[in-house]
Motif scaffolding. Structure first.
Motif, short mmCIF file in Angstrom:
data_model
loop_
_atom_site.label_atom_id
_atom_site.label_comp_id
_atom_site.label_asym_id
_atom_site.label_seq_id
_atom_site.Cartn_x
_atom_site.Cartn_y
_atom_site.Cartn_z
N UNK A 172 -10.67 11.08 13.66
CA UNK A 172 -8.76 11.57 13.38
C UNK A 172 -8.12 12.85 13.87
N UNK A 173 -9.00 13.94 13.59
CA UNK A 173 -9.03 14.99 13.57
C UNK A 173 -9.39 16.34 14.25
N UNK A 226 -11.81 2.59 13.30
CA UNK A 226 -11.56 1.12 13.93
C UNK A 226 -10.52 -0.17 13.34
N UNK A 227 -10.32 0.17 12.08
CA UNK A 227 -9.20 -0.28 11.26
C UNK A 227 -7.99 -0.24 11.36
N UNK A 228 -7.20 0.95 12.06
CA UNK A 228 -5.69 1.71 12.04
C UNK A 228 -4.95 0.32 12.03
N UNK A 253 -4.71 0.97 6.26
CA UNK A 253 -5.11 1.33 5.01
C UNK A 253 -4.86 2.93 4.71
N UNK A 254 -4.11 3.66 5.31
CA UNK A 254 -3.72 5.02 3.91
C UNK A 254 -2.37 4.22 3.84
N UNK A 255 -1.73 3.73 4.51
CA UNK A 255 -0.44 3.47 3.66
C UNK A 255 -0.93 1.92 2.46
N UNK A 256 -1.88 1.21 2.91
CA UNK A 256 -1.74 0.97 1.17
C UNK A 256 -2.98 1.07 0.97
N UNK A 257 -3.57 2.02 0.50
CA UNK A 257 -3.64 3.08 -0.41
C UNK A 257 -2.86 4.37 -1.60
N UNK A 258 -1.55 4.14 -0.49
CA UNK A 258 -0.96 4.69 -1.38
C UNK A 258 0.60 3.46 -2.17
#
Length: 211
Positions: A92-93, A151-153, A157-162
């Motif tokens: 990602x970076x 692979x699970x984009x 998951x970033x949004x789910x964590x918030x």
């Protein structure tokens, strides 16, 4: 230019809970705030959880991830976490200077033994999909960093964590989730604009973001 808290002072949970009220954040054990002349692009953001309402797309993200288990573990070095972090950064970076991290740099970035810090694992059965590093403060949860399996984009998951941190703050009856800095010109920070209604720290106080 960056303003740092005195490095000779041990910034514990109580002190950090006060400093974050003035726009400070932490990276490892360093507590800082951007202070650039003639520039205020880095704006601290927090979500008052009682005022937050999920959008239709956020409700879809929440539903999509109900098969995950979420567990708190110690905020310390864990090789399984590090390997996921390294894969995330290289994907990602890439080319950003942080895409080939070493365990020492990873630990320096995320771990702080003086604050009530926790790592939350998001797993599908036994498979680790994401880790959310957070600080539990006196009036809220501070989102330090989340990394996940690229692979699970499709799961967002970033949004789910918030979203999960917002629900956890509600469960614990604490009023805020601190999201760090929103940077106007940085596309990678634009996702924070989705979590309405939020507050920004400007002109010396927190205020509802109106735009």
């Amino acid at each position: 230019m960056t303003l740092f808290a005195d490095p000779s002072v041990c910034v514990n949970t109580d002190l950090y809970s006060e400093l974050i009220q003035y726009g400070f954040r932490r990276s490892g054990t360093h507590v800082y705030r951007p202070r650039c002349p003639m520039c205020d692009a880095c704006i601290p953001i927090r979500i008052p959880v009682d005022n937050f309402a999920t959008s239709r797309s956020q409700r879809r993200v929440w539903k999509r991830n109900q098969d995950l288990s979420i567990t708190a573990v110690a905020a310390e070095y864990n090789d399984e976490h590090f390997q996921l972090y390294r894969h995330y950064m290289s994907t990602r970076h890439a080319g950003g200077g942080m895409d080939t991290p070493e365990p020492e740099k990873y630990s320096e970035f995320l771990i702080n033994p003086y604050i009530d810090a926790r790592f939350y694992e998001f797993r599908l059965n036994r498979q680790l999909l994401a880790v959310a590093a957070v600080d539990m403060l006196n009036d809220g949860i501070s989102a330090v960093y989340t990394f996940f399996d690229p692979a699970e984009s499709a799961r967002s998951l970033g949004g789910m964590a918030i979203l999960w941190q917002i629900e956890e703050a509600r469960r614990l009856n604490i009023p805020y989730v601190y999201l760090g800095y929103g940077i106007t010109e940085c596309q990678k920070m634009a996702y924070k604009d989705q979590y309405r209604t939020f507050e920004v720290f400007q002109e010396g106080h927190w205020q509802i973001y109106e735009k």
